[in-house]
Design a protein around this motif. Structure first.
Motif, mmCIF file in Angstrom:
data_model
loop_
_atom_site.group_PDB
_atom_site.id
_atom_site.type_symbol
_atom_site.label_atom_id
_atom_site.label_comp_id
_atom_site.label_asym_id
_atom_site.label_seq_id
_atom_site.Cartn_x
_atom_site.Cartn_y
_atom_site.Cartn_z
ATOM 1 N N UNK A 193 0.768 -1.224 0.000
ATOM 2 C CA UNK A 193 0.000 0.000 0.000
ATOM 3 C C UNK A 193 0.800 1.275 0.000
ATOM 4 N N UNK A 194 2.126 1.176 -0.035
ATOM 5 C CA UNK A 194 2.942 2.396 -0.001
ATOM 6 C C UNK A 194 3.025 3.016 -1.384
ATOM 7 N N UNK A 195 3.144 4.324 -1.396
ATOM 8 C CA UNK A 195 3.261 5.042 -2.650
ATOM 9 C C UNK A 195 4.690 4.973 -3.178
ATOM 10 N N UNK A 196 4.834 4.838 -4.479
ATOM 11 C CA UNK A 196 6.150 4.906 -5.098
ATOM 12 C C UNK A 196 6.440 6.306 -5.603
ATOM 13 N N UNK A 197 5.465 7.208 -5.474
ATOM 14 C CA UNK A 197 5.592 8.550 -6.046
ATOM 15 C C UNK A 197 5.902 9.563 -4.955
ATOM 16 N N UNK A 198 6.884 10.398 -5.203
ATOM 17 C CA UNK A 198 7.131 11.568 -4.383
ATOM 18 C C UNK A 198 7.335 12.739 -5.332
ATOM 19 N N UNK A 199 7.193 13.925 -4.826
ATOM 20 C CA UNK A 199 7.300 15.081 -5.704
ATOM 21 C C UNK A 199 7.864 16.263 -4.929
ATOM 22 N N UNK A 200 8.056 17.333 -5.636
ATOM 23 C CA UNK A 200 8.570 18.558 -5.030
ATOM 24 C C UNK A 200 7.684 19.721 -5.441
ATOM 25 N N UNK A 201 7.741 20.770 -4.667
ATOM 26 C CA UNK A 201 7.100 22.031 -5.036
ATOM 27 C C UNK A 201 8.160 23.122 -4.914
ATOM 28 N N UNK A 202 7.978 24.200 -5.594
ATOM 29 C CA UNK A 202 8.953 25.280 -5.470
ATOM 30 C C UNK A 202 8.260 26.638 -5.499
ATOM 31 N N UNK A 203 8.883 27.546 -4.765
ATOM 32 C CA UNK A 203 8.463 28.942 -4.744
ATOM 33 C C UNK A 203 9.521 29.756 -5.472
ATOM 34 N N UNK A 204 9.138 30.406 -6.555
ATOM 35 C CA UNK A 204 10.075 31.158 -7.380
ATOM 36 C C UNK A 204 9.737 32.645 -7.326
ATOM 37 N N UNK A 205 10.772 33.475 -7.409
ATOM 38 C CA UNK A 205 10.542 34.916 -7.465
ATOM 39 C C UNK A 205 9.757 35.264 -8.721
ATOM 40 N N UNK A 206 8.763 36.099 -8.584
ATOM 41 C CA UNK A 206 7.948 36.483 -9.731
ATOM 42 C C UNK A 206 8.778 37.208 -10.788
ATOM 43 N N UNK A 207 9.738 38.018 -10.366
ATOM 44 C CA UNK A 207 10.538 38.798 -11.306
ATOM 45 C C UNK A 207 11.684 37.992 -11.913
ATOM 46 N N UNK A 208 11.934 36.810 -11.382
ATOM 47 C CA UNK A 208 12.951 35.922 -11.952
ATOM 48 C C UNK A 208 12.656 34.504 -11.474
ATOM 49 N N UNK A 209 11.850 33.775 -12.248
ATOM 50 C CA UNK A 209 11.390 32.452 -11.808
ATOM 51 C C UNK A 209 12.497 31.408 -11.831
ATOM 52 N N UNK A 210 13.670 31.759 -12.370
ATOM 53 C CA UNK A 210 14.800 30.833 -12.326
ATOM 54 C C UNK A 210 15.436 30.773 -10.935
ATOM 55 N N UNK A 211 15.103 31.745 -10.091
ATOM 56 C CA UNK A 211 15.579 31.759 -8.709
ATOM 57 C C UNK A 211 14.442 31.244 -7.837
ATOM 58 N N UNK A 212 14.644 30.084 -7.199
ATOM 59 C CA UNK A 212 13.564 29.466 -6.439
ATOM 60 C C UNK A 212 14.118 28.631 -5.285
ATOM 61 N N UNK A 213 13.211 28.213 -4.424
ATOM 62 C CA UNK A 213 13.511 27.295 -3.319
ATOM 63 C C UNK A 213 12.532 26.139 -3.404
ATOM 64 N N UNK A 214 13.028 24.925 -3.145
ATOM 65 C CA UNK A 214 12.200 23.727 -3.290
ATOM 66 C C UNK A 214 11.894 23.100 -1.935
ATOM 67 N N UNK A 215 10.740 22.461 -1.856
ATOM 68 C CA UNK A 215 10.360 21.623 -0.723
ATOM 69 C C UNK A 215 9.877 20.284 -1.286
ATOM 70 N N UNK A 216 9.822 19.261 -0.440
ATOM 71 C CA UNK A 216 9.553 17.914 -0.933
ATOM 72 C C UNK A 216 8.380 17.294 -0.177
ATOM 73 N N UNK A 217 7.567 16.551 -0.922
ATOM 74 C CA UNK A 217 6.407 15.854 -0.365
ATOM 75 C C UNK A 217 6.568 14.372 -0.654
ATOM 76 N N UNK A 218 6.490 13.543 0.396
ATOM 77 C CA UNK A 218 6.657 12.102 0.271
ATOM 78 C C UNK A 218 5.427 11.421 0.859
ATOM 79 N N UNK A 219 4.947 10.383 0.187
ATOM 80 C CA UNK A 219 3.779 9.626 0.644
ATOM 81 C C UNK A 219 4.246 8.267 1.176
ATOM 82 N N UNK A 220 3.900 7.967 2.437
ATOM 83 C CA UNK A 220 4.324 6.720 3.077
ATOM 84 C C UNK A 220 3.148 6.102 3.841
ATOM 85 N N UNK A 221 3.118 4.765 3.951
ATOM 86 C CA UNK A 221 2.050 4.119 4.723
ATOM 87 C C UNK A 221 2.301 4.292 6.219
#
Length: 251
Positions: A193-221
């Motif tokens: 029942x455990x998930x094999x998928x994990x993903x990330x999200x990022x917050x990027x500056x509106x004036x330069x979206x190439x500059x960003x910080x990432x966080x990670x989301x993991x799904x576990x039973x």
């Protein structure tokens, strides 16, 4: 000033006037510089944050907007606030200046060649911070529950664009709320029942979206449920907080 062709000949190839061999060649043009440009590489954007590696690029062009190749005998002058941008390496002719952004501030950057000059304004913001940096979410194969997680970003230009590394699994709202869609990933499960998928999200500056910080989301039973803090004695009509914790195995 002018144009010529450079031909590469092989001394082992016998030339024939009736059937001359095809020789590789290049076109070389010598021209006056008519325009100078200045850019902040690699994103070609003058808005950035602290502790980022960049490169100031200064280029010359002809009146037909053709880029000019400069050798080591030429010299391009430049100026900038060295307290904000710390130079680490420079080409001999000064057309490329690698460095590190040091602290928040604004600096005028100037490039000069003969009577040509280009100016730009470098804007450095505070580093982006993103909270939380890691989120572990439970997944029950028998009853998947979608959740909403609020992320908070600070620093940068205080205006952020939000992105998901896997929009099918997690979508982002404009105010940093992540919404999970677990029902779409039933095929990505182990037998336990455990998930094999994990993903990330990022917050990027509106004036330069190439500059960003990432966080990670993991799904576990879930593997354990525990009441972490409790109080068996309380007054009548009083309120108490019961901290119930859910645990998962994560390496």
């Amino acid at each position: 000033l002018g144009t010529t062709n450079v031909i590469l000949r092989d001394k082992n190839v016998i030339e024939s006037s009736s059937n001359p061999p095809s020789m590789p060649g290049a076109r070389l043009t010598v021209s006056e510089a008519a325009k100078i440009t200045i850019a902040f590489l690699p994103y070609n954007n003058w808005v950035t944050v602290e502790q980022e590696e960049h490169e100031i690029g200064i280029d010359l062009y002809t009146k037909n907007n053709e880029k000019i190749t400069l050798g080591t005998r030429y010299s391009i002058e430049s100026s900038f606030d060295r307290d904000l941008y710390k130079e680490s390496k420079r080409t001999v002719n000064g057309s490329r200046i690698a460095g590190l952004t040091m602290t928040k501030g604004t600096s005028l950057v100037t490039g000069k060649f003969n009577n040509l000059q280009a100016n730009a304004e470098l804007i450095i913001h505070r580093k982006i911070d993103l909270i939380p940096k890691l989120v572990i979410l439970p997944y029950d194969v028998n009853k998947p529950v979608n959740q909403r997680i609020q992320f908070h970003a600070t620093g940068g230009d205080n205006s952020f664009s939000w992105f998901s590394g896997n929009p099918s699994l997690v979508t982002m709202t404009s105010d940093g709320i992540a919404e999970t869609h677990l029902e779409r990933f039933k095929d990505n499960l182990h037998h336990d029942g455990s998930m094999t998928v994990e993903t990330s999200i990022r917050a990027a500056m509106t004036r330069n979206i190439k500059i960003f910080k990432s966080a990670y989301i993991i799904f576990l039973p879930p593997v354990k449920l525990e009441i972490v803090a409790y109080n068996f004695e309380t007054a009548i009509n009083d309120f108490i907080d019961v901290h119930i914790a859910l645990f998962a195995m994560y390496d």
